[in-house]
Structure formats: structure tokens, C-alpha cells
Design a protein around this motif. Structure first.
Motif, PDB file in Angstrom:
ATOM      1  N   ASP A   1       7.146  -1.298  -5.230  1.00  0.00           N
ATOM      2  CA  ASP A   1       8.423  -1.715  -4.645  1.00  0.00           C
ATOM      3  C   ASP A   1       9.193  -0.434  -4.376  1.00  0.00           C
ATOM      4  OD1 ASP A   1      11.029  -2.599  -4.133  1.00  0.00           O
ATOM      5  OD2 ASP A   1      10.942  -4.211  -5.594  1.00  0.00           O
ATOM      6  N   ALA A   2       9.296  -0.044  -3.111  1.00  0.00           N
ATOM      7  CA  ALA A   2       9.860   1.264  -2.786  1.00  0.00           C
ATOM      8  C   ALA A   2      10.407   1.241  -1.365  1.00  0.00           C
ATOM      9  CB  ALA A   2       8.794   2.357  -2.923  1.00  0.00           C
ATOM     10  N   GLY A   3      11.250   2.210  -1.081  1.00  0.00           N
ATOM     11  CA  GLY A   3      11.777   2.296   0.274  1.00  0.00           C
ATOM     12  C   GLY A   3      12.508   3.594   0.503  1.00  0.00           C
ATOM     13  N   ALA A   4      12.459   4.052   1.742  1.00  0.00           N
ATOM     14  CA  ALA A   4      13.193   5.243   2.151  1.00  0.00           C
ATOM     15  C   ALA A   4      14.604   4.861   2.576  1.00  0.00           C
ATOM     16  CB  ALA A   4      12.465   5.927   3.304  1.00  0.00           C
ATOM     17  N   GLN A   5      15.448   5.864   2.640  1.00  0.00           N
ATOM     18  CA  GLN A   5      16.821   5.685   3.124  1.00  0.00           C
ATOM     19  C   GLN A   5      17.038   6.595   4.318  1.00  0.00           C
ATOM     20  OE1 GLN A   5      20.577   7.522   1.421  1.00  0.00           O
ATOM     21  NE2 GLN A   5      20.607   5.562   0.364  1.00  0.00           N
TER      22      GLN A   5
ATOM     23  N   ALA B   1      19.338   1.533   3.579  1.00  0.00           N
ATOM     24  CA  ALA B   1      18.141   1.378   2.773  1.00  0.00           C
ATOM     25  C   ALA B   1      17.081   0.543   3.476  1.00  0.00           C
ATOM     26  CB  ALA B   1      18.504   0.704   1.447  1.00  0.00           C
ATOM     27  N   SER B   2      15.840   0.811   3.130  1.00  0.00           N
ATOM     28  CA  SER B   2      14.765  -0.150   3.327  1.00  0.00           C
ATOM     29  C   SER B   2      14.264  -0.531   1.939  1.00  0.00           C
ATOM     30  CB  SER B   2      13.634   0.439   4.172  1.00  0.00           C
ATOM     31  OG  SER B   2      13.065   1.558   3.527  1.00  0.00           O
ATOM     32  N   ASP B   3      13.599  -1.682   1.849  1.00  0.00           N
ATOM     33  CA  ASP B   3      13.209  -2.218   0.537  1.00  0.00           C
ATOM     34  C   ASP B   3      11.948  -3.048   0.751  1.00  0.00           C
ATOM     35  OD1 ASP B   3      13.029  -3.260  -1.983  1.00  0.00           O
ATOM     36  OD2 ASP B   3      14.942  -4.295  -1.964  1.00  0.00           O
ATOM     37  N   VAL B   4      10.827  -2.534   0.278  1.00  0.00           N
ATOM     38  CA  VAL B   4       9.531  -3.136   0.593  1.00  0.00           C
ATOM     39  C   VAL B   4       8.706  -3.257  -0.685  1.00  0.00           C
ATOM     40  CG1 VAL B   4       7.423  -2.922   1.978  1.00  0.00           C
ATOM     41  CG2 VAL B   4       9.589  -2.001   2.854  1.00  0.00           C
ATOM     42  N   THR B   5       8.006  -4.375  -0.834  1.00  0.00           N
ATOM     43  CA  THR B   5       7.064  -4.525  -1.943  1.00  0.00           C
ATOM     44  C   THR B   5       5.717  -4.987  -1.404  1.00  0.00           C
ATOM     45  OG1 THR B   5       8.871  -5.187  -3.419  1.00  0.00           O
ATOM     46  CG2 THR B   5       6.631  -5.553  -4.197  1.00  0.00           C
ATOM     47  N   ARG B   6       4.691  -4.340  -1.884  1.00  0.00           N
ATOM     48  CA  ARG B   6       3.321  -4.752  -1.625  1.00  0.00           C
ATOM     49  C   ARG B   6       2.568  -4.754  -2.954  1.00  0.00           C
ATOM     50  NH1 ARG B   6       5.592  -5.967   2.362  1.00  0.00           N
ATOM     51  NH2 ARG B   6       5.169  -5.315   4.518  1.00  0.00           N
ATOM     52  N   THR B   7       1.630  -5.681  -3.099  1.00  0.00           N
ATOM     53  CA  THR B   7       0.801  -5.745  -4.294  1.00  0.00           C
ATOM     54  C   THR B   7      -0.656  -5.767  -3.855  1.00  0.00           C
ATOM     55  OG1 THR B   7       2.543  -7.047  -5.383  1.00  0.00           O
ATOM     56  CG2 THR B   7       0.391  -6.947  -6.458  1.00  0.00           C
ATOM     57  N   MET B   8      -1.464  -4.883  -4.432  1.00  0.00           N
ATOM     58  CA  MET B   8      -2.850  -4.713  -4.029  1.00  0.00           C
ATOM     59  C   MET B   8      -3.754  -4.669  -5.260  1.00  0.00           C
ATOM     60  SD  MET B   8      -0.469  -2.871  -2.253  1.00  0.00           S
ATOM     61  CE  MET B   8      -0.507  -1.285  -3.057  1.00  0.00           C
ATOM     62  N   VAL B   9      -4.999  -5.033  -5.079  1.00  0.00           N
ATOM     63  CA  VAL B   9      -6.044  -4.789  -6.076  1.00  0.00           C
ATOM     64  C   VAL B   9      -6.696  -3.454  -5.719  1.00  0.00           C
ATOM     65  CG1 VAL B   9      -8.176  -5.633  -7.111  1.00  0.00           C
ATOM     66  CG2 VAL B   9      -6.433  -7.266  -6.341  1.00  0.00           C
ATOM     67  N   VAL B  10      -6.849  -2.580  -6.711  1.00  0.00           N
ATOM     68  CA  VAL B  10      -7.342  -1.226  -6.465  1.00  0.00           C
ATOM     69  C   VAL B  10      -8.795  -1.102  -6.898  1.00  0.00           C
ATOM     70  CG1 VAL B  10      -6.981   1.237  -6.903  1.00  0.00           C
ATOM     71  CG2 VAL B  10      -5.016  -0.320  -6.839  1.00  0.00           C
ATOM     72  N   GLY B  11      -9.641  -0.714  -5.967  1.00  0.00           N
ATOM     73  CA  GLY B  11     -10.991  -0.302  -6.300  1.00  0.00           C
ATOM     74  C   GLY B  11     -11.972  -1.393  -6.668  1.00  0.00           C
ATOM     75  N   ALA B  12     -11.663  -2.637  -6.379  1.00  0.00           N
ATOM     76  CA  ALA B  12     -12.584  -3.735  -6.680  1.00  0.00           C
ATOM     77  C   ALA B  12     -12.160  -4.954  -5.882  1.00  0.00           C
ATOM     78  CB  ALA B  12     -12.588  -4.053  -8.179  1.00  0.00           C
ATOM     79  N   ASP B  13     -13.100  -5.880  -5.721  1.00  0.00           N
ATOM     80  CA  ASP B  13     -12.739  -7.134  -5.081  1.00  0.00           C
ATOM     81  C   ASP B  13     -11.828  -7.934  -6.000  1.00  0.00           C
ATOM     82  OD1 ASP B  13     -14.261  -6.614  -2.821  1.00  0.00           O
ATOM     83  OD2 ASP B  13     -16.061  -7.558  -3.658  1.00  0.00           O
ATOM     84  N   PRO B  14     -10.873  -8.685  -5.438  1.00  0.00           N
ATOM     85  CA  PRO B  14      -9.957  -9.458  -6.287  1.00  0.00           C
ATOM     86  C   PRO B  14     -10.695 -10.554  -7.046  1.00  0.00           C
ATOM     87  CG  PRO B  14      -9.691 -10.051  -3.977  1.00  0.00           C
ATOM     88  CD  PRO B  14     -10.587  -8.858  -4.005  1.00  0.00           C
ATOM     89  N   THR B  15     -10.181 -10.857  -8.230  1.00  0.00           N
ATOM     90  CA  THR B  15     -10.675 -12.010  -8.974  1.00  0.00           C
ATOM     91  C   THR B  15     -10.175 -13.283  -8.303  1.00  0.00           C
ATOM     92  OG1 THR B  15      -8.745 -12.108 -10.418  1.00  0.00           O
ATOM     93  CG2 THR B  15     -10.569 -10.664 -11.109  1.00  0.00           C
ATOM     94  N   ASP B  16     -10.701 -14.417  -8.736  1.00  0.00           N
ATOM     95  CA  ASP B  16     -10.247 -15.685  -8.172  1.00  0.00           C
ATOM     96  C   ASP B  16      -8.754 -15.877  -8.404  1.00  0.00           C
ATOM     97  OD1 ASP B  16     -12.828 -16.211  -7.372  1.00  0.00           O
ATOM     98  OD2 ASP B  16     -13.280 -17.566  -9.044  1.00  0.00           O
ATOM     99  N   GLU B  17      -8.283 -15.524  -9.609  1.00  0.00           N
ATOM    100  CA  GLU B  17      -6.850 -15.694  -9.906  1.00  0.00           C
ATOM    101  C   GLU B  17      -6.003 -14.761  -9.053  1.00  0.00           C
ATOM    102  OE1 GLU B  17      -9.143 -15.284 -12.229  1.00  0.00           O
ATOM    103  OE2 GLU B  17      -9.038 -17.028 -13.578  1.00  0.00           O
TER     104      GLU B  17
END
Length: 460
Positions: A260-264, A269-285
Motif C-alpha cells: 500500500d504505497a503512493g507518490a505525491q 497524493a496517490s494511494d494504491v494497494t496491490r496484493t500478490m503471491v511471490v514466487g509460487a502459484d497461488p493456493t486455492d485460498e
């Protein structure tokens, strides 16, 4: 872009009209740097946003004054002495020299003086708001200051400025778009470089470097870079544990990474959130919950149109998330009832979004709207605005597995029938998933100002 003189004059004219003053003198101060206790250093300075809005400048000491009898505004800016110029570069000269302000005020000493901006004293007991913009349809304006106690006058006039700041003109939107462009560069760096074995701090530093390289003078707020279980802290930040010797977590393959980060830019302001799985395929959940959050975001972004009541947009998101949690086997019951009783708030404990502008949580320092709700489902909602053309709001649904909530005996007892606790306990340590964009309310379809920032589920 910096607003033109004509655009600034229009802003000031709208504010003066709301103020409805006749003979008073108003002074808005940008403020002065605040020192670190026990040192000769200072915190980074930002001007009071009302001065930034009405003057488009903000060096320490900058002051904007208004003579209601004459209907005239006067800007005063600091000038440095030769001795000070040995140590510091001078601010850009604006308006009249600041040392002329005292004489300007002395010439109007027989008039009521109202001080706004940095250092203004708000009353301990707040009067009724000047304008609510809630579903009651109220559309009042600030009362004449002469009818109010001094503290109430400060509140009323500050609220009037806040009401003008809620909708953005083209110069403001240009700065928000430039902030979003710089944020895009940072997130693209993350997508190309983040990998298992890196630390949260590695990613934060690399991302923010791209914000600056793209022209942003600063970040809009402390960046949240949270991996694994850290994603369950809504405002997890580096050095939040120990400012002297902060820890940082090393990312493992398969971790969720919530950023959750953003430049000014130009103060906006900007305000952005992204959520990712790193380095593996996502689990079912991970896959199911990420898709659920994205669906809730897409559906509620489409609701961000003039006339929409923000509370209803928030509740729509909660119902969508609640239905998904029922499908997943975490909750049992009717989604609407689960929202009403507060079970969904165990997993979605914050408001859907907030206004964005000269502050990342814009227009929050002035209680310009109704009292906050005492309903625990809506307590974090913020003011229940009706959306208007020109407002910029974030839309940021999320699902989290927060130990402090899920492990609380009182909550476990209260929601014994609604929450499938065995299933919820299996996911403690999961972290959280949030997806956030900045949305402009228009006369037509909402415009997602941060749409250029991709939403990959897997990176690395």
C-alpha cells in the motif's frame, strides 16, 4: 500543474462566498517546521493544506490574509536574511514580505480577527456542522462568524474551505494523475524485481526510488510493504516495531505481499494497494480470496457516481465479501444479516475508502459532517457523504485474518453461530488481501486514475 492566477482567484472567490463574512479579517497560516525533541533537527515540513489549496505555495511562514470588508486577499511570503542565506537556500519569493503582515493587521486592528490553518484553535465542544451532504439533503453554508464564539468561527470557516476542497479542479486532477504516474513506475519495478529471498525493506527502497526517479518529490505516506502474516496489520510500516533497530521480514516463496504505497506530486497524493503471491502459484485460498476482493472492488467502483451514498457503497462491498466468505465456508448465514450483526467486519474491519487530495486521507481534520456512527459495522466508515462530480475517492476492499480479532474470546462467543471457527483458525497467519485504486467521480462512468497499475496475482 500549478493552478493559474485565474484558477486561484476562483477558488478564493468560492471560499469567500461560503464564508459570508462582512467585516472580519481572516488569516490562514501555512505553519512552521516542528523540531525533534532534544535535537536541532526538524521534521519534514508540509504546509497546511488549506493554504496549499488557496495559494498553491507553502514555504514555512507563508500566510494568506482576507479582508472581508474589501473583499480582497493578500499573500505574504518569507524572505531570508543574509545570515540565514549562509545556511539555507531561500524559498521562492511570493506575495509581500512576511514582515509586512504585522502592519497590515495593525491597520485593521478594530476588526474581528479569525486565525485559520496551522495553529488554529478548535473549540472543545463542537457546534452543529455547517453542511452535512448526507442523505438528509442538507445544503447549508457557513454561518457569519460574528454570530459565533471564536472557536466556533474557526470551525465553521475551516469547514467551508473543506467543502470546496472536496471536489477537484483540473489543476488538482493533473497533480493527482502525475502522482499516479510516479506510483505506476514504482509498482512496475516491484512486479519486475520482487522475488523470494528479498526483504520487505529491499522492496520498499527499490519501489520508492522509482517514485522519485519518476519526478515525485516525496511519498504520500509511509509505504506499507507487508509480507505473510504482516499483511494482517492494516498499517504495517517499517520501523513500527522499534524505530532505533527496525526489523524486516525475508519473503518466502508462496507468501502474500501486500503493498500500500503512493507518490505525491504538487502536494497531492496517490494511494494504491496491490496484493500478490511471490514466487509460487497461488493456493486455492489465496486465489479465491483475491478474486473475491477484486470482484468487490470492481462492483463498488462502478457505484461511484454522483448521488451515490458512500455508506451504501461500503455496505455493498461488505455484502459481496460476506457472500464469498459464506461460499468459502468461513461464515454461515445470510450475507446481509452477517454484515448487520458485524460478523463480516471481523474479516473486513475498515471503511471501503476515503477522499483523496492534499492529504492521503483528505478532509479528515475538520468535523464537517455528521458525528461518526456508533454502529460497529460503520464506525470506520468516515463521513457519510453523497458522492459528487469531481470528488476523488479510494476504493479498497480487503479480507484479513487478524489474530487480535479472531483470538478474542468475547468475539468468539458473540459469533459462535456465524463464524466457522475451525476454518478461520486454519487461516490464522494467512495475512491479508487488499486491492485499492483512486477513483474520480464524473458525470458518466467513474474514472480510475490508477488504472495503469496492473493487478497481477503472481509475481517473481
Amino acid at each position: 500543474m500549478k493552478p493559474t492566477d485565474e484558477a486561484l482567484a476562483e477558488r478564493r472567490a468560492r471560499v469567500a462566498k461560503r464564508w459570508e463574512l462582512t467585516d472580519e479579517v481572516v488569516v490562514l497560516r501555512a505553519g512552521e517546521p516542528s523540531g525533534w525533541s532534544g535535537t536541532d533537527q526538524h521534521f519534514a515540513f508540509l504546509p497546511h493544506p488549506d493554504v496549499a489549496y488557496l495559494a498553491a505555495v507553502g514555504s514555512p511562514g507563508t500566510t494568506l490574509a482576507y479582508d472581508a470588508a474589501a473583499g480582497e486577499w493578500e499573500l505574504f511570503g518569507p524572505r531570508f536574511t543574509p545570515e540565514r542565506l549562509v545556511w539555507e537556500q531561500p524559498p521562492t519569493p511570493v506575495g509581500r514580505p512576511l514582515d509586512e503582515l504585522e502592519e497590515w493587521l495593525a491597520q485593521r486592528s478594530d476588526r474581528t480577527l479569525i486565525e485559520l490553518g496551522a495553529g488554529a484553535m478548535m473549540p472543545d465542544v463542537l457546534p452543529a456542522p455547517a453542511e452535512t451532504n448526507d442523505e438528509s439533503g442538507s445544503d447549508g453554508t457557513a454561518a457569519e462568524a460574528g454570530e459565533l464564539a471564536p472557536g466556533a468561527a474557526v470551525l465553521r470557516l475551516s469547514a467551508a474551505v473543506a467543502l470546496e476542497r472536496m471536489t477537484k479542479d483540473e489543476a488538482e486532477l493533473d497533480d493527482i494523475r502525475r502522482a499516479a504516474t510516479a506510483s505506476t513506475a514504482g509498482f512496475e519495478w516491484v512486479y519486475a524485481n520482487a522475488a523470494p529471498g528479498m526483504t520487505e525493506r529491499d522492496i520498499q527502497v527499490g519501489m520508492e526510488a522509482q517514485f522519485y526517479a519518476a519526478g515525485a518529490p516525496r511519498v504520500a505516506y509511509d509505504s506499507i510493504v507487508a509480507s505473510g502474516s504482516h499483511g494482517a496489520y492494516l498499517h504495517y510500516v517499517y520501523a513500527g516495531d522499534d524505530p532505533l533497530r527496525p526489523a524486516t521480514r525475508t519473503i518466502e516463496a508462496g507468501d502474500l505481499l501486500l503493498i500500500d504505497a503512493g507518490a505525491q506530486f504538487g502536494g497531492y497524493a496517490s494511494d494504491v494497494t496491490r496484493t500478490m503471491v511471490v514466487g509460487a502459484d497461488p493456493t486455492d485460498e489465496q486465489q479465491f480470496l483475491w478474486d473475491l476482493v477484486l470482484s468487490a472492488q470492481q462492483q463498488t467502483i462502478d457505484m461511484c457516481r454522483p448521488g451515490a451514498v458512500w455508506k451504501e457503497v461500503h455496505l455493498a462491498a461488505a455484502r459481496i465479501l460476506g457472500a464469498g466468505l459464506v461460499e468459502m465456508g468461513l461464515l454461515r448465514g445470510d450475507p446481509t444479516e452477517l454484515v448487520t450483526e458485524g460478523a463480516v467486519a471481523l474479516f473486513f474491519p475498515h471503511g471501503l475508502g476515503h477522499l483523496l487530495g492534499l492529504s492521503v486521507h483528505d478532509i479528515t481534520s475538520v468535523p464537517y459532517s455528521r458525528e461518526p456512527s456508533d454502529d460497529p459495522v460503520l464506525a470506520k466508515l468516515g463521513p457519510n457523504r453523497v458522492l459528487e462530480r469531481g470528488m476523488v475517492t479510494t476504493v479498497e476492499p480487503g479480507i484479513y485474518f487478524i489474530d487480535a480479532l479472531l483470538g478474542d474470546p468475547a468475539r468468539r462467543e458473540k459469533f459462535a453461530e456465524s463464524v466457522v471457527w475451525e476454518r478461520a483458525d486454519e487461516l490464522r497467519g494467512f495475512g491479508g488481501i487488499r486491492i485499492e485504486d483512486d477513483v474520480l467521480v464524473t458525470d458518466g462512468d467513474p474514472e480510475v486514475l490508477t488504472a495503469a497499475i496492473a493487478k497481477p496475482l503472481r509475481i517473481g
